[in-house]
Design a protein around this motif. Structure first.
Motif, short mmCIF file in Angstrom:
data_model
loop_
_atom_site.label_atom_id
_atom_site.label_comp_id
_atom_site.label_asym_id
_atom_site.label_seq_id
_atom_site.Cartn_x
_atom_site.Cartn_y
_atom_site.Cartn_z
N CYS A 1 0.86 -1.19 0.00
CA CYS A 1 0.00 0.00 0.00
C CYS A 1 0.89 1.23 0.00
N CYS B 1 0.09 3.66 3.24
CA CYS B 1 0.43 3.38 4.64
C CYS B 1 1.51 2.31 4.81
N TRP C 1 1.25 -0.94 4.24
CA TRP C 1 0.72 -2.29 4.47
C TRP C 1 1.16 -3.22 3.33
N CYS D 1 -6.35 -1.58 0.36
CA CYS D 1 -5.41 -1.86 1.44
C CYS D 1 -6.16 -2.48 2.62
N CYS E 1 -5.61 0.62 5.62
CA CYS E 1 -6.15 1.98 5.57
C CYS E 1 -7.23 2.14 4.50
#
Ligand code: ADP
Ligand code: ZN
Ligand code: ZN
Length: 728
Positions: free
Chosen positions: A433, A436, A438, A473, A476
């Motif tokens: 992601c 963020c 991820w 994601c 987020c």
């Protein structure tokens, strides 16, 4: 008076044999028997006769049936298996089972079955292949049968071509192909090819092999230096003396081309043993070896246990190859077992490689093996020149730096083919992601999921789990998910964008999964229709691409900073093995290695001074670190669905080992495995290390019964790996 008992090897995870009442005329060792084992009927092999049993006479059961009138396994193989069971500290019943073809393991009679073979008829031979342009499967079958000439093909060989049965029925209806049930072994050629005149170095190699007793020869020669020719002539000599030769090759090295080369050379039958055979074929080949009908036996790992009554020579080709080590169940090294077998048979063994394992090099340095070097490529091609390309701060597209693109361009313009090697399949190893950080993780393993763009899937390379890629994601909710890093699929995409007019073939496990895909890809490479190949280590063995003039290693750094102390050795071997696929006399190759660490000492050594210098330095490092071949290892692994269970068992195992009192053995751990969770199970390990092999084995001997009795051991799956090749 104790009644006489039969000691029987029964496939069971218990490290022991089992006693049964001996019948009046007890079957000799090596005979299969059927016995009641708990509630099950199992097939076991008689190990011997005893008079003492730990079982009271009343509890001894008779055997249910004797399956062989004569020993299935000769005493030499029983001795080898008994040694292997003791050395690897593995349950003897599983060791015996591993040595038998499936059909025999299941209790079927030890009698060869006819095998259906297909041959071209006269009219089939005359068919113009162009006439079958619209029926590619039929054309492929015809081509394969033509290649096999009089020997014809069985189902195992044809299955390489994919779904062949329908096309075969068509060809038979046309009268172009005839089938017959025949003996399992394809007939030998009537007019074998003559041997080549050996170079002085090859002659020296031949002369180094004495045929009077055990001798270990390390044949160290670059790809194309003529090792196989040396094997062929050694085998010829063995066969001429009325003895048998056993040739072990890595799984992926057992190609139709290699077999054809052997078949063209000898007027005697050759038995082939590998995992791709149908049960009946495997049984027949095994029996042909055992009964001495096949003077030459070629096989992969487990062929090391095939009985050869007249064994006179063993060859292990690509002896460094990790596939010789079985990685689960009975974890033996076929190469190491082969050396013991040669000792027991008082026969010479030749270990051949362009990149010998550090173990074998150390054995040679210590005088246990004779090392013979074949320095030049036969036919005097020069060595490919190797160069390091610094990837730092340069533009990179699809894992390929601008300078490598330029080099590719030059080679392509001069009509060379280009081979790019990247040991990572899929599109990208990570889906990230961008908002963020991820990462899409496998829910059952501590590992990111590999992104596959073409299939629109994410897959775990450790447990096989797969699903469609997430739209968002998982943390987020952002939709800005990006593939990070390169796999072969992404490299292929970048190449197609850069060279839209050129034929490009990707060769990895995914692209060759469909039966026959590999063959058609190779055909396009050899015909020149493909100009660029990109692939994984599937490319590193068995193939020869004479028109490839440039080899690009896209990422040498994978091997430089791994938790596994063998990673550097593996990477060096892979680089040279891949490099060895390329070029021929008139077209010397060039090898470009991309790295972010162009000053890495071992990498520089490899590139500037070659594998020998690399190996010498790597051996020094191993010696300083007290690692194999200067120390001996055994790895106790444990796994369980519960996080604490493996650790608890291994803590206890460590205490038990300390109580065994072998001061020369170091106990390292327990520690979580480098990838702690896999397929939903937590994994941990305890490493045993000793300079003294005997001390290590004395400890294992005393330790394993304690482990088997451990209560904590029942809450985990545990296994012992003697001389582990992988440290996780
Ligand atoms: P390796 O097994 O080391 O890769 P090969 O035995 O396959 O090497 O030899 C590479 C090539 O060189 C083959 O085409 C082989 O026919 C040829 N070759 C090998 N030895 C000789 C020789 N003594 N004279 C001429 N050609 C040879
Ligand atoms: Zn997984
Ligand atoms: Zn996010």
């Amino acid at each position: 008076m104790n009644p006489p008992v039969l000691r029987i090897a029964i496939p069971s995870p218990l490290r022991r044999s089992f006693d049964y009442l001996a019948p009046a005329s007890p079957p000799p060792p090596g005979v299969r028997v059927q016995v009641q084992f708990g509630r099950r009927q199992l097939i076991g092999v008689v190990l011997g006769l005893g008079t003492e049993s730990e079982l009271p006479a009343a509890r001894l059961r008779p055997i249910e049936a004797v399956l062989d009138t004569e020993p299935l396994l000769p005493p030499s193989i029983c001795a080898l298996l008994n040694w292997a069971g003791a050395y690897y500290h593995h349950p003897i019943g599983e060791v015996y089972a591993a040595a038998l073809p499936v059909a025999l393991r299941q209790g079927q009679p030890a009698a060869a079955r006819g095998v259906r073979r297909y041959r071209l008829t006269e009219s089939g031979t005359a068919v113009d292949p162009d006439a079958l342009k619209r029926a590619p499967r039929q054309a492929a079958l015809l081509a394969r049968l033509r290649q096999a000439e009089g020997a014809g093909c069985g189902a195992a060989e044809l299955s390489e071509l994919g779904n062949w049965q329908g096309a075969m029925r068509r060809l038979m209806a046309l009268g172009w192909v005839a089938a017959e049930e025949s003996a399992a072994l394809p007939a030998a050629v009537a007019a074998p090819e003559p041997p080549l005149a050996l170079t002085p170095a090859q002659q020296q190699a031949l002369a180094a092999v004495g045929f009077d007793g055990f001798a270990g020869i390390l044949l160290d020669g670059v790809t194309g230096s003529g090792k196989t020719e040396v094997y062929l002539q050694l085998i010829a000599r063995t066969v001429a003396e009325g003895r048998q030769a056993l040739v072990l090759v890595p799984e992926i090295g057992l190609t139709p081309q290699l077999l054809e080369r052997f078949r063209r050379r000898f007027a005697v039958p050759i038995a082939v043993l590998h995992s791709g055979l149908a049960d009946g074929e495997r049984l027949s080949a095994w029996l042909a070896a055992r009964d001495g009908e096949a003077p030459i036996v070629i096989g992969t790992r487990s062929a090391v246990f095939a009985p050869l009554p007249q064994l006179g020579l063993i060859i292990v080709d690509e002896e460094h190859d990790p596939s010789f080590k079985q990685q689960d169940g009975f974890r033996y090294s076929a190469r190491d077992v082969a050396v013991m077998r040669a000792r027991q048979a008082q026969a010479p063994i030749v270990l051949g490689s362009a990149t010998p394992s550090l173990e074998s090099l150390a054995n040679a340095a210590q005088g246990r093996y004779t090392r013979v070097v074949l320095p030049e490529r036969a036919g005097a091609a020069s060595h490919p020149a190797m160069r390091l390309f610094d990837m730092r701060q340069t533009p990179i597209e699809g894992g390929i730096s601008e300078s490598l693109y330029r080099a590719m361009q030059q080679h392509l313009e001069r009509d060379g083919q280009v081979l790019l090697f990247l040991n990572r399949r899929g599109y990208a190893p990570v889906l990230l992601c961008h908002d963020c950080g991820w990462v899409a993780q496998c829910s059952r393993c501590d590992a990111p999921l590999t992104y596959y763009a073409g299939a629109r899937r994410i897959r775990c390379h450790h447990c096989g789990a797969e699903r469609p890629p997430p739209q968002q994601c998982g943390s987020c909710g952002s939709v800005d998910l990006r593939p990070v890093g390169q796999g072969t699929e992404r490299v292929e995409e970048a190449l197609r964008a850069r060279f839209p007019a050129l034929g490009i073939e990707r060769i990895d496990r995914d692209a060759t999964r469909r039966k026959g895909a590999m063959e058609s890809k190779l055909a396009r490479v050899h015909s020149g229709a493909a100009r660029i190949l990109v692939g994984t280590q599937m490319l590193a063995k068995g193939h020869h691409f004479p028109d490839v003039t440039l080899v690009g290693i896209l990422d040498a750094d994978q091997g430089l900073f791994s938790a596994d102390f063998r990673a550097g050795e593996r990477m060096a071997q892979l680089i040279l093995q891949v490099a060895g696929r390329a070029g021929r006399a008139e077209k010397p190759g060039e090898v470009i290695i991309q790295t972010h660490h162009p000053d890495h000492p071992l990498l520089r050594l490899l590139v500037e001074r070659g594998y020998g210098a690399f190996a010498t330095e790597a051996l020094t490092e191993r010696q300083l670190a007290q690692l194999p071949p200067y120390a001996h290892l055994a790895l106790l692994r444990a796994e369980a669905p519960a996080l604490a269970a493996p650790q608890a068992f291994l803590e206890e195992a460590r205490l038990l080992a300390e109580q065994c009192g072998e001061p020369g053995v170091a106990l390292l751990g327990p520690v979580p495995a480098p990838m702690e969770r896999r397929a939903g199970r937590y994994r941990a390990q305890l490493l045993l290390q000793s300079e003294n092999r005997a001390a290590l084995h004395r400890l294992l001997e005393r330790w394993l019964p304690l482990l088997e009795a451990s209560k904590a051991g029942r809450k985990v799956r545990w296994s012992l790996d003697v001389d582990p090749m992988e440290m996780f």
